[in-house]
Design an enzyme around this catalytic site. Structure first.
Site, PDB file in Angstrom:
ATOM      1  N   ASN A 118      -6.242  -2.922   6.130  1.00 27.57           N
ATOM      2  CA  ASN A 118      -5.035  -3.485   5.691  1.00 27.57           C
ATOM      3  C   ASN A 118      -4.192  -3.621   6.889  1.00 27.57           C
ATOM      4  O   ASN A 118      -4.263  -2.597   7.906  1.00 27.57           O
ATOM      5  CB  ASN A 118      -4.381  -2.345   5.017  1.00 27.57           C
ATOM      6  CG  ASN A 118      -2.907  -2.536   4.366  1.00 27.57           C
ATOM      7  OD1 ASN A 118      -2.080  -2.972   5.493  1.00 27.57           O
ATOM      8  ND2 ASN A 118      -2.778  -2.317   3.304  1.00 27.57           N
TER       9      ASN A 118
ATOM     10  N   HIS B 153       0.835  -3.213   9.064  1.00 24.63           N
ATOM     11  CA  HIS B 153       1.233  -3.005  10.318  1.00 24.63           C
ATOM     12  C   HIS B 153       1.467  -3.825  11.209  1.00 24.63           C
ATOM     13  O   HIS B 153       2.379  -3.735  11.893  1.00 24.63           O
ATOM     14  CB  HIS B 153       0.581  -1.442  10.663  1.00 24.63           C
ATOM     15  CG  HIS B 153       0.859  -0.078  10.064  1.00 24.63           C
ATOM     16  ND1 HIS B 153       1.754  -0.135   8.699  1.00 24.63           N
ATOM     17  CD2 HIS B 153       0.826   1.040  10.193  1.00 24.63           C
ATOM     18  CE1 HIS B 153       1.788   0.985   8.196  1.00 24.63           C
ATOM     19  NE2 HIS B 153       1.040   1.698   9.343  1.00 24.63           N
TER      20      HIS B 153
ATOM     21  N   HIS C  86      -0.293  -6.251   1.692  1.00 25.42           N
ATOM     22  CA  HIS C  86       0.747  -5.845   0.294  1.00 25.42           C
ATOM     23  C   HIS C  86       1.920  -6.716   0.486  1.00 25.42           C
ATOM     24  O   HIS C  86       2.787  -6.653   1.596  1.00 25.42           O
ATOM     25  CB  HIS C  86       1.233  -4.258   0.621  1.00 25.42           C
ATOM     26  CG  HIS C  86       2.145  -3.829  -0.576  1.00 25.42           C
ATOM     27  ND1 HIS C  86       2.278  -2.447  -0.465  1.00 25.42           N
ATOM     28  CD2 HIS C  86       2.766  -4.416  -1.488  1.00 25.42           C
ATOM     29  CE1 HIS C  86       3.110  -2.400  -1.672  1.00 25.42           C
ATOM     30  NE2 HIS C  86       3.328  -3.346  -2.348  1.00 25.42           N
TER      31      HIS C  86
ATOM     32  N   ARG D 173       5.358  -6.936  -0.298  1.00 29.86           N
ATOM     33  CA  ARG D 173       6.301  -6.301  -1.037  1.00 29.86           C
ATOM     34  C   ARG D 173       7.184  -6.934  -1.541  1.00 29.86           C
ATOM     35  O   ARG D 173       7.568  -7.998  -1.038  1.00 29.86           O
ATOM     36  CB  ARG D 173       6.783  -5.291  -0.136  1.00 29.86           C
ATOM     37  CG  ARG D 173       5.735  -4.163   0.419  1.00 29.86           C
ATOM     38  CD  ARG D 173       6.390  -2.993   1.104  1.00 29.86           C
ATOM     39  NE  ARG D 173       7.332  -2.095   0.147  1.00 29.86           N
ATOM     40  CZ  ARG D 173       6.789  -0.931  -0.178  1.00 29.86           C
ATOM     41  NH1 ARG D 173       5.521  -0.440   0.373  1.00 29.86           N
ATOM     42  NH2 ARG D 173       7.352  -0.036  -0.941  1.00 29.86           N
TER      43      ARG D 173
ATOM     44  N   GLU E  35      -2.187  -6.807  -2.317  1.00 33.11           N
ATOM     45  CA  GLU E  35      -1.556  -5.652  -3.105  1.00 33.11           C
ATOM     46  C   GLU E  35      -0.127  -6.194  -3.591  1.00 33.11           C
ATOM     47  O   GLU E  35       0.431  -6.773  -2.769  1.00 33.11           O
ATOM     48  CB  GLU E  35      -1.230  -4.554  -2.221  1.00 33.11           C
ATOM     49  CG  GLU E  35      -2.474  -3.917  -1.850  1.00 33.11           C
ATOM     50  CD  GLU E  35      -2.633  -2.630  -0.968  1.00 33.11           C
ATOM     51  OE1 GLU E  35      -1.141  -2.171  -0.551  1.00 33.11           O
ATOM     52  OE2 GLU E  35      -3.243  -1.980  -0.444  1.00 33.11           O
TER      53      GLU E  35
ATOM     54  N   GLU F 225      -8.259   1.704  -7.651  1.00 31.35           N
ATOM     55  CA  GLU F 225      -8.464   2.175  -6.412  1.00 31.35           C
ATOM     56  C   GLU F 225      -7.824   3.428  -6.551  1.00 31.35           C
ATOM     57  O   GLU F 225      -6.611   3.740  -6.852  1.00 31.35           O
ATOM     58  CB  GLU F 225      -7.541   1.267  -5.480  1.00 31.35           C
ATOM     59  CG  GLU F 225      -7.379   1.908  -4.101  1.00 31.35           C
ATOM     60  CD  GLU F 225      -6.825   0.980  -3.072  1.00 31.35           C
ATOM     61  OE1 GLU F 225      -6.515  -0.139  -3.348  1.00 31.35           O
ATOM     62  OE2 GLU F 225      -6.308   1.474  -2.004  1.00 31.35           O
TER      63      GLU F 225
ATOM     64  N   HIS G   6      -5.805   5.143   1.147  1.00 32.15           N
ATOM     65  CA  HIS G   6      -4.302   5.518   1.671  1.00 32.15           C
ATOM     66  C   HIS G   6      -4.709   7.066   2.649  1.00 32.15           C
ATOM     67  O   HIS G   6      -5.127   7.918   1.928  1.00 32.15           O
ATOM     68  CB  HIS G   6      -3.313   5.792   0.189  1.00 32.15           C
ATOM     69  CG  HIS G   6      -2.079   6.064   0.716  1.00 32.15           C
ATOM     70  ND1 HIS G   6      -1.325   6.761   1.391  1.00 32.15           N
ATOM     71  CD2 HIS G   6      -1.136   4.810   0.639  1.00 32.15           C
ATOM     72  CE1 HIS G   6      -0.220   6.466   1.913  1.00 32.15           C
ATOM     73  NE2 HIS G   6      -0.054   5.289   1.139  1.00 32.15           N
TER      74      HIS G   6
END
Ligand code: PXP
Length: 255
Positions: free
Chosen positions: A6, A9, A42, A44, A69, A152, A199
């Site tokens: 992922n 960041h 992701h 968002r 995501e 998931e 996660h």
């Protein structure tokens, strides 16, 4: 076991200056060179890190597979249906949260309806669809009923327990959370759902989850990007010092 990295960041650092570096697309290429089996981002609703442009370019660039995501909201679902990542993972989203704090709530008819609408749309677009849920029997059975291809499992509670490993009580909690994940993975697999997890996984705690045979994919971000900053910083500083030395007419060490 597939490892999806992922890279949200990386985009978070870029957005801190609203500039063009570091580019998550370049990070994705490096993650693939390092052996990642897939790239997860992701998108968002508040676009706080990954931008629409990132998703479009990642889909053109990534040679492994992109797991997008997203919340079960009509605009991002419509966008996913147009862009067609190989895989989409529906996640809960609250604007005030720092990161995705829990699994999807599937315990009310209205929540299930919203998720089902999104699952239908994504699957109709040919996208393998996964639901991010806690390791709970009811959520697993609901995911199957809603027509998901995969789940998931949220490993956040296991990861929180891991932080307390110094105490006997903490170690008991770790064992309990690992057992919850094992049972959840076995139940999901028995229902023909593919099993992913993620996660809060770190270099130290990943082994307990990686040992669960039914889990086929791990999504890991924070720990890997954190390590990348530390293992890369020394070289980055050296390269800046060399650039400065060259500007002053000296040759950089090694030239
Ligand atoms: N899986 C999902 C669904 C997530 O939302 C996240 C965090 O964005 C992760 C995995 C990765 O978590 P972490 O960054 O803690 O490794």
């Amino acid at each position: 076991m597939r490892l999806h990295i992922n890279i949200d960041h990386v985009a978070t650092i870029r957005q801190a200056r609203r500039t063009d570096e570091p580019d998550p697309v370049r990070a994705a290429v490096l993650a693939e060179l390092g052996g990642a089996d897939g790239i997860t981002v992701h998108l968002r609703e508040d676009r706080r890190h990954i931008q629409d442009r990132d998703v479009r370019l990642l889909l053109e660039t990534v040679r492994t597979s992109v797991n997008l995501e997203l919340a079960a909201a009509s605009d991002v679902v419509a966008m996913a249906c147009t862009l067609k990542p190989a895989e989409a993972t529906l996640v809960p989203e609250r604007r005030e949260e720092v990161t995705t704090e829990g699994g999807l709530a599937l315990d009310t008819a209205s929540a299930r309806q919203r998720v089902e609408t999104a699952v239908r749309a994504l699957r109709a677009a040919g996208i393998r669809t996964s639901l991010f849920i806690g390791p709970d029997e009811a959520a697993i059975r609901a995911s199957e009923a809603l027509g998901a291809d995969a789940i998931e499992l949220h490993t956040g509670e296991f990861a929180e327990a891991w932080k307390r490993r110094a105490s006997a009580q903490g170690r008991q909690e770790i064992a309990r959370e690992a057992e919850r994940l094992r049972r959840a993975a076995a139940l999901a697999a028995s229902l023909d759902l593919d099993v992913h997890a993620g996660h809060g996984l770190t270099y130290e705690n990943v082994a307990a989850v990686a040992r669960i045979p039914e889990i086929e994919e791990l999504n890991i971000g924070h720990s890997v990007v954190s390590r990348a900053v530390l293992v890369g910083l020394e070289r980055a500083v050296r390269e800046m010092a060399d650039a400065i030395q060259r500007a002053r007419g000296g040759s950089a060490p090694g030239e």
